[in-house]
Design an enzyme around this catalytic site. Structure first.
Site, short mmCIF file in Angstrom:
data_model
loop_
_atom_site.label_atom_id
_atom_site.label_comp_id
_atom_site.label_asym_id
_atom_site.label_seq_id
_atom_site.Cartn_x
_atom_site.Cartn_y
_atom_site.Cartn_z
N GLN A 98 -4.66 -1.64 9.48
CA GLN A 98 -4.54 -2.98 8.89
C GLN A 98 -5.12 -4.02 9.86
O GLN A 98 -4.72 -4.09 11.02
CB GLN A 98 -3.05 -3.28 8.59
CG GLN A 98 -2.83 -4.58 7.85
CD GLN A 98 -3.45 -4.60 6.45
OE1 GLN A 98 -3.33 -3.66 5.69
NE2 GLN A 98 -4.12 -5.70 6.12
N LYS A 127 0.84 -1.21 0.00
CA LYS A 127 0.00 0.00 0.00
C LYS A 127 0.87 1.25 0.00
O LYS A 127 0.60 2.22 -0.72
CB LYS A 127 -0.93 -0.02 1.23
CG LYS A 127 -2.05 -1.04 1.08
CD LYS A 127 -2.80 -1.34 2.36
CE LYS A 127 -3.78 -2.49 2.12
NZ LYS A 127 -4.49 -2.95 3.30
N ASP A 165 -11.24 2.59 3.83
CA ASP A 165 -11.53 1.16 3.70
C ASP A 165 -13.04 0.92 3.57
O ASP A 165 -13.45 -0.18 3.21
CB ASP A 165 -11.01 0.40 4.94
CG ASP A 165 -9.77 -0.43 4.63
OD1 ASP A 165 -9.51 -0.70 3.44
OD2 ASP A 165 -9.07 -0.81 5.58
#
Ligand code: NDP
Length: 285
Positions: free
Chosen positions: A97, A53, A120
């Site tokens: 994460q 990422k 997200d």
């Protein structure tokens, strides 16, 4: 091979290229989009995802910050960091994460992120916006699937889409996105019996389960579009999807490979969501 391959890697690369130009013009106006990624612990898979990422951000010109905590970090400390990032004007997207260690509530963490920075798309407010067809953020994998279909110019309205898997990050949001695009949607899961009765009816089949070779040629309709989200290691240690690719590709109309299909699209949609967040926050001032 009967089916045409949907090359997620190439579609994602083209999207990154287009983003570079967009970001250059943002920067020319003195505005730099920024993403903060929080990583807790040293889980090798999480570390590798996060590395990817950050690399993607660098490639397109998004400013990124990696914030790392030890496995033993307290929930309080993590929430305090999120609060700080919520207030930080240089950061437009925040990603934590997952998974997180057991002393930390994932839901508390997700809900601590300001919905405007929830790139997200996991915050219940963004999920609610998806349900009610309002502007928000959509989870990256389902958003990437829709982008793939757009890239091959396949209209979704009126199609029967069968989604196998009902997780909060893939199956459910994918089903809602398809519904919002006027598809007729069937959602299958581990209690669906027999699964093939439903998958055989799909014009578009999305397999998001995490089981090697769950879908065989006999489980699909001839000419179907098959989207394989699954990521599994086979006995030889090779990355494979949920679809028995070699046999299904002979019968499908379109098919995504694993690797090189949904995975790169998921990654690129995080960048898209970060740009969207930056644009929206920039407009609000
Ligand atoms: P989850 O484990 O959260 O969900 C799996 C879903 O599959 C559940 O809804 C489960 O049903 C259903 N399921 C399990 N067994 C069967 C079965 N035999 N028949 C029908 N349905 C079944 O997984 P995720 O949604 O997080 O991920 C799914 C897969 O996609 C994984 O392989 C994951 O690694 C991969 N993935 C890939 C991404 C990418 O970018 N390519 C991104 C995210 C995930 P029930 O609800 O009843 O338990």
């Amino acid at each position: 091979m009967g089916a045409q391959l949907i090359d997620g890697k190439a579609i994602a690369a083209a999207k990154r290229q287009a983003m570079k130009t967009r970001i250059e013009s943002m920067k020319a106006q003195g505005f730099v989009p920024g993403l903060a990624v929080i990583l807790v612990g040293e889980n090798p898979a999480s570390m590798s995802y996060v590395k990817g990422k950050i690399r993607d951000c660098k490639e397109v010109g998004i400013y990124s910050e990696l914030i790392r905590f030890p496995e033993t970090v307290t929930e309080e400390r993590l929430l305090a960091e999120i609060d700080k990032l919520n207030e930080d004007k240089t950061i437009h997207g925040i990603l934590v994460q997952l998974p997180l260690p057991s002393q930390i509530s994932e839901q508390k963490v997700i809900q601590a992120i300001r919905p405007e920075k929830d790139v997200d798309g996991f915050h219940p407010i963004n999920v609610g916006r998806l349900v009610t067809k309002q502007e928000g953020f959509v989870s990256c994998t389902p958003a990437g699937i829709i982008e793939m279909l757009k890239a091959i110019d396949v209209p979704v309205a009126g199609k029967h889409v069968v989604v196998v898997g009902r997780s909060n990050i893939v199956g459910k949001p994918a089903s809602l996105l398809f519904l919002n695009l006027d598809a007729t949607v069937t959602i299958c899961h581990s209690k669906t019996k027999p699964l093939s009765k439903y998958t055989q009816q799909a014009d578009i089949l999305v397999a998001a389960v995490g089981r090697e070779a769950l879908i065989h040629a006999e489980d699909i309709k001839p000419g179907a579009i098959v989207i394989d989200v699954g990521m599994n290691r086979n006995a030889a240690g090779k990355l494979v999807g949920d679809v028995a690719f070699e046999e299904v590709k002979e019968k499908a109309g379109f098919i995504t490979p694993v690797p090189g299909g949904v995975g790169p699209m998921t990654r690129v949609m995080l960048l898209e969501n970060t740009l969207l967040a930056a644009d929206r926050q920039n407009k609000k001032g």
